[in-house]
Scaffold this motif. Structure first.
Motif, short mmCIF file in Angstrom:
data_model
loop_
_atom_site.label_atom_id
_atom_site.label_comp_id
_atom_site.label_asym_id
_atom_site.label_seq_id
_atom_site.Cartn_x
_atom_site.Cartn_y
_atom_site.Cartn_z
N VAL A 297 47.20 42.76 18.37
CA VAL A 297 47.38 41.38 18.32
C VAL A 297 47.31 40.74 19.79
O VAL A 297 46.76 39.59 19.85
CB VAL A 297 48.93 41.15 17.83
N ASN A 298 47.80 41.64 20.60
CA ASN A 298 47.88 40.93 22.34
C ASN A 298 46.39 40.78 22.51
O ASN A 298 45.92 39.97 23.41
CB ASN A 298 48.31 42.13 23.15
N GLU A 299 45.43 41.83 22.27
CA GLU A 299 43.96 41.82 22.54
C GLU A 299 43.33 40.42 21.86
O GLU A 299 42.71 39.69 22.61
CB GLU A 299 43.13 42.87 22.16
N ARG A 300 43.62 40.08 20.66
CA ARG A 300 43.07 39.11 19.92
C ARG A 300 43.67 37.80 20.80
O ARG A 300 42.60 36.77 20.83
CB ARG A 300 43.56 38.86 18.41
N LEU A 301 44.67 37.62 21.20
CA LEU A 301 45.43 36.52 21.57
C LEU A 301 44.53 36.21 23.04
O LEU A 301 44.10 35.32 23.28
CB LEU A 301 46.87 36.62 22.02
N LYS B 218 34.92 32.01 17.92
CA LYS B 218 33.92 32.26 18.96
C LYS B 218 34.04 33.97 19.45
O LYS B 218 32.95 34.40 19.94
CB LYS B 218 34.30 31.46 20.47
N VAL B 219 35.06 34.48 18.90
CA VAL B 219 35.35 35.72 19.07
C VAL B 219 34.63 36.68 17.81
O VAL B 219 35.18 36.48 16.80
CB VAL B 219 36.71 36.33 19.38
N ASP B 220 33.78 37.74 18.18
CA ASP B 220 33.47 38.75 17.13
C ASP B 220 34.33 39.85 17.52
O ASP B 220 34.84 40.32 18.27
CB ASP B 220 31.96 39.17 17.32
N GLY B 221 34.27 40.63 16.02
CA GLY B 221 35.06 41.76 16.04
C GLY B 221 36.57 41.92 16.26
O GLY B 221 37.06 42.79 16.69
N ILE B 222 37.17 40.83 15.75
CA ILE B 222 38.63 40.54 16.15
C ILE B 222 39.44 41.72 15.28
O ILE B 222 40.67 42.00 15.65
CB ILE B 222 38.82 39.11 15.70
N GLN B 223 38.95 42.07 14.40
CA GLN B 223 39.88 42.91 13.19
C GLN B 223 39.99 44.22 14.06
O GLN B 223 41.09 44.71 13.53
CB GLN B 223 39.01 43.23 11.92
N GLY B 224 39.07 44.58 14.82
CA GLY B 224 39.61 46.18 15.51
C GLY B 224 40.43 45.86 16.64
O GLY B 224 40.48 46.91 17.20
N MET B 225 40.94 44.79 17.02
CA MET B 225 41.73 44.68 18.22
C MET B 225 43.27 44.56 17.75
O MET B 225 43.63 44.28 16.90
CB MET B 225 41.66 43.28 18.80
N PHE C 21 50.36 30.82 22.37
CA PHE C 21 51.11 31.56 21.52
C PHE C 21 52.66 31.85 22.11
O PHE C 21 53.58 31.49 21.01
CB PHE C 21 50.55 32.86 21.25
N ASP C 22 52.70 31.97 23.26
CA ASP C 22 54.00 32.26 23.83
C ASP C 22 54.83 31.07 23.71
O ASP C 22 55.86 31.19 23.40
CB ASP C 22 53.76 32.69 25.18
N ASP C 23 54.17 29.90 24.10
CA ASP C 23 54.90 28.62 23.96
C ASP C 23 55.40 28.46 22.48
O ASP C 23 56.56 28.03 22.68
CB ASP C 23 54.07 27.41 24.67
N GLU D 120 48.13 33.91 11.50
CA GLU D 120 47.33 33.92 10.41
C GLU D 120 45.98 33.72 10.73
O GLU D 120 45.05 34.62 10.14
CB GLU D 120 48.19 32.85 9.46
N LEU D 121 45.69 32.69 11.65
CA LEU D 121 44.31 32.56 11.71
C LEU D 121 43.79 33.88 12.64
O LEU D 121 42.57 34.00 12.44
CB LEU D 121 44.20 31.45 12.80
N LEU D 122 44.55 34.61 13.25
CA LEU D 122 43.86 35.61 13.91
C LEU D 122 43.76 37.03 12.87
O LEU D 122 43.53 37.99 13.47
CB LEU D 122 44.81 36.19 15.07
N LYS D 123 44.23 36.75 11.55
CA LYS D 123 44.10 37.70 10.56
C LYS D 123 45.10 38.89 10.94
O LYS D 123 44.70 40.05 10.68
CB LYS D 123 42.80 38.24 10.42
N VAL D 124 46.45 38.54 11.42
CA VAL D 124 47.40 39.63 11.50
C VAL D 124 47.98 39.81 10.12
O VAL D 124 48.30 38.50 9.47
CB VAL D 124 48.30 38.97 12.64
#
Length: 65
Positions: free
Chosen positions: A21-25, A12-19, A34-36, A50-54
């Protein structure tokens, strides 16, 4: 959350690559999940990153901290 719910939240989120890790989460609503997972299920935490493309180097640093 299931893996499918996590994938849907990320899609649902566009432009995730420019963020960061914390912004992506945060923008994907996955911060608490993620914290859990970081505490209770490292494999799930890895999958979320990995799904967040880190990148793999960053994933290893985050998981081994």
């Amino acid at each position: 959350m299931t893996i499918e719910e996590i994938e849907n939240a990320i899609l649902k989120v566009d432009g995730i690559q420019g963020m960061t890790v914390n912004e992506r989460l945060y923008v994907c609503g996955l911060m608490d999940e993620f914290d859990d997972s970081l505490i209770n299920d490292k494999d799930k935490a890895r999958l979320i990153l990995e799904l967040l493309k880190v990148d793999q180097l960053s994933i290893e640093k985050i998981l081994n901290n």
